[in-house]
Design an enzyme around this catalytic site. Structure first.
Site, PDB file in Angstrom:
ATOM      1  N   ASP A  40       3.600   9.641  -0.744  1.00 28.84           N
ATOM      2  CA  ASP A  40       2.421   8.923  -0.282  1.00 28.84           C
ATOM      3  C   ASP A  40       2.127   7.818  -1.287  1.00 28.84           C
ATOM      4  O   ASP A  40       2.190   8.056  -2.496  1.00 28.84           O
ATOM      5  CB  ASP A  40       1.227   9.901  -0.216  1.00 28.84           C
ATOM      6  CG  ASP A  40       0.224   9.532   0.874  1.00 28.84           C
ATOM      7  OD1 ASP A  40       0.101   8.326   1.166  1.00 28.84           O
ATOM      8  OD2 ASP A  40      -0.424  10.448   1.411  1.00 28.84           O
ATOM      9  N   HIS A  58       0.817  -1.218   0.000  1.00 27.07           N
ATOM     10  CA  HIS A  58       0.000   0.000   0.000  1.00 27.07           C
ATOM     11  C   HIS A  58       0.849   1.266   0.000  1.00 27.07           C
ATOM     12  O   HIS A  58       0.327   2.357  -0.214  1.00 27.07           O
ATOM     13  CB  HIS A  58      -0.932   0.007   1.214  1.00 27.07           C
ATOM     14  CG  HIS A  58      -2.005  -1.047   1.138  1.00 27.07           C
ATOM     15  ND1 HIS A  58      -3.318  -0.760   0.888  1.00 27.07           N
ATOM     16  CD2 HIS A  58      -1.944  -2.404   1.245  1.00 27.07           C
ATOM     17  CE1 HIS A  58      -4.032  -1.876   0.864  1.00 27.07           C
ATOM     18  NE2 HIS A  58      -3.219  -2.893   1.088  1.00 27.07           N
TER      19      HIS A  58
HETATM   20  C1  G6P Z   1      -0.947   3.205   6.162  1.00 29.49           C
HETATM   21  C2  G6P Z   1      -0.439   1.786   5.970  1.00 29.49           C
HETATM   22  C3  G6P Z   1      -1.385   0.770   6.585  1.00 29.49           C
HETATM   23  C4  G6P Z   1      -1.677   1.158   8.011  1.00 29.49           C
HETATM   24  C5  G6P Z   1      -2.218   2.579   8.098  1.00 29.49           C
HETATM   25  C6  G6P Z   1      -2.474   3.047   9.529  1.00 29.49           C
HETATM   26  O1  G6P Z   1      -2.062   3.427   5.373  1.00 29.49           O
HETATM   27  O2  G6P Z   1      -0.246   1.527   4.590  1.00 29.49           O
HETATM   28  O3  G6P Z   1      -0.804  -0.516   6.537  1.00 29.49           O
HETATM   29  O4  G6P Z   1      -2.578   0.257   8.590  1.00 29.49           O
HETATM   30  O5  G6P Z   1      -1.279   3.448   7.513  1.00 29.49           O
HETATM   31  O6  G6P Z   1      -1.322   2.926  10.310  1.00 29.49           O
HETATM   32  P1  G6P Z   1      -1.261   1.993  11.609  1.00 29.49           P
HETATM   33  O7  G6P Z   1       0.186   1.959  11.974  1.00 29.49           O
HETATM   34  O8  G6P Z   1      -2.113   2.661  12.622  1.00 29.49           O
HETATM   35  O9  G6P Z   1      -1.799   0.647  11.236  1.00 29.49           O
END
Ligand code: G6P
Length: 467
Positions: free
Chosen positions: A372, A164
């Site tokens: 991003d 992602h």
């Molecule tokens: C990004 C990453 C995700 C992640 C999200 C939130 O979008 O690509 O994998 O889940 O951020 O971050 P966190 O560390 O809270 O999961």
């Protein structure tokens, strides 16, 4: 269409992601907000599949459970592993390295060891629960070793991986002390997907340089199988956002928000996780400079900045927060009036319906990350603007810039350009605003998150075939 049917109905789909797609509520669990979860849960339900992931709490030993007819399989993560695997290796080594090395990475053998062992736990769980010939779809940078580990244990399953976030060029990636292991892990896949074509070419170049593999036409040759590499830009559930934006409650809330802000001429809006990749500080500085020079007027122009708390134990995030909050204080101290701050700053996780109401209230949306993977806020903003009005200022360094060419595109490192882009958005004529917004909305409508998932799963199903 027929491809989506054969992609989702043939074999059970098993998804693995660091987080489960649910949140704890007062009476059990509810699906997390957002298009990804909404797009993937029905596919799992229909295919009889499972989602494997972490609940978000330490040492949370929860038995497998169901939400909305979908099987969820929790993977426990200890407090020490949260520190080493999640905050450490994932978010203090990989995250900054994969985002242009915007901050220094910490490379630490104990963190790597924890990353390896949590990845192993995911792989063993998947190996135990995946039905014969299942399709396993693994998500994001926290789980890059899982494909290789899983293939060793379960050569019958088809393995896909989607990253992602950006995949960096060789010049940066090669800094990683465990670079060969990461590439080898991902080469356990039948298909590796990236947001942008550049991510795919960077990955192939790293595999060639580090492992000397043979690659042609987006296919990497392994000893006994091939790994296909391609880009699949992710999107949102356009219909869901539109529907929420059209609701009476949203319309009411939107006018309430405008009134509370003092009915200014222009509401500018920023909505980000509080992350140093998002360029919140430079955005605030550009706004402050425009006020200082009298090119914006605090009586007519206000900024709402929502910064969602995230990874608060990681030092780079603490520093970033302190810097942003000092800036907000300075700007408000200098330009606000009694009862009417010029920057409205919320360090909060807002409910999804409140966000949609804010998007609708925002005349100008500022999405200015330094780097991003995609940025779904940009797409949500346009989808929420069912009135056909509103201007999106978008960084060239967001994946979304490939598709959203009707935005005002800007290089956020260039502060003059950023100021000009903000002014251009504020001063834009209604006719041009509507024309650009129509273009943005058409683009997102025709490639929404369902299409993204269908395209990925169809490509995965055909990955083993000759090109
Ligand atoms: C990004 C990453 C995700 C992640 C999200 C939130 O979008 O690509 O994998 O889940 O951020 O971050 P966190 O560390 O809270 O999961």
């Amino acid at each position: 269409d027929s491809t989506s049917n054969d992609a989702s109905s043939r074999n059970p789909i098993v998804i693995a992601a660091n987080r489960l797609p649910v949140m704890r509520t007062d009476d059990g669990w509810a699906p997390s907000p957002g298009g990804l979860v909404r797009a993937l849960l029905p596919m799992l339900r229909e295919s009889g599949g499972t989602w494997v992931g972490w609940t978000g709490n330490s040492d949370d030993h929860v038995e497998p459970f169901h939400v909305d007819g979908v099987d969820l399989h929790p993977v426990p993560i200890s407090e020490e592993e949260i520190e080493l695997y999640y905050e450490g290796f994932s978010n203090d080594a990989l995250w900054p390295l994969y985002h242009d090395a915007l901050r220094d990475s910490t490379y630490d053998a104990a963190q790597w060891e924890a990353y390896r062992s949590v990845n192993e736990r995911f792989a063993v769980t998947l190996a135990n629960i995946a039905p014969t010939d299942a399709t396993v779809w693994i998500h994001d940078y926290q789980l890059q070793l899982v494909p290789g580990m899983l293939r060793e244990q379960r050569p019958d399953v088809t393995i896909g991986f989607f990253l992602h976030i950006p995949f960096p060029p060789y010049e940066l990636f090669s800094r990683l002390p465990w670079r060969e292991e990461i590439i080898t892990g991902l080469l356990g896949c039948d298909l590796v997907g990236f947001q942008r074509p550049k991510g795919a070419t960077n990955f192939i170049a790293c595999a060639q340089q580090l492992l000397g593999v043979d690659a042609h036409d987006g296919i990497i040759e392994n000893a006994e199988y091939q790994t296909r590499v391609d880009s699949f830009p992710i999107s949102i559930d356009f219909g869901e956002v539109e529907e929420m934006a059209a609701g009476r409650a949203t319309r009411k809330r939107t006018s309430q928000i405008r009134a509370r802000l003092g009915d200014p001429e222009v509401i500018m809006l920023g909505v980000d996780r509080l992350d140093y990749t998002k360029g919140i500080g430079l955005r605030l500085q550009a706004f402050a400079q425009l006020l200082e020079d009298g090119r914006l007027d605090p009586e007519r122009h206000v900024l709402v900045q929502v910064a969602t708390p995230t990874r608060e134990a990681v030092e780079h995030y603490k520093d970033e927060r302190a810097q942003i909050e000092r800036l907000v204080g300075e700007i408000n101290g200098r330009f606000s009036r009694i009862g009417l701050p010029v920057v409205h700053y919320l360090y909060q996780t807002l409910p999804y319906d409140e966000l949609i109401a804010l998007y609708r209230a925002g005349d100008v949306m500022l999405v200015t990350p330094f780097r991003d993977g995609m940025n779904l806020v940009a797409k949500e903003y346009a989808a929420a603007h069912i009135d056909g009005d509103g201007v999106l200022v978008l960084s060239e360094f967001a994946g979304a810039a490939d598709e959203l060419t009707d935005a005002v595109l800007v290089n956020p490192h260039d502060n003059e350009a950023l100021q000009d882009a903000i002014l251009q958005a504020v001063a834009m004529h209604r006719h041009e605003r509507r024309h650009r917004m129509a273009g943005l909305r058409d683009q997102i409508r025709k490639s929404d998150v369902q299409g993204w998932a269908d395209r990925f799963l169809t490509a995965l199903l055909h990955a083993g075939e000759a090109p």
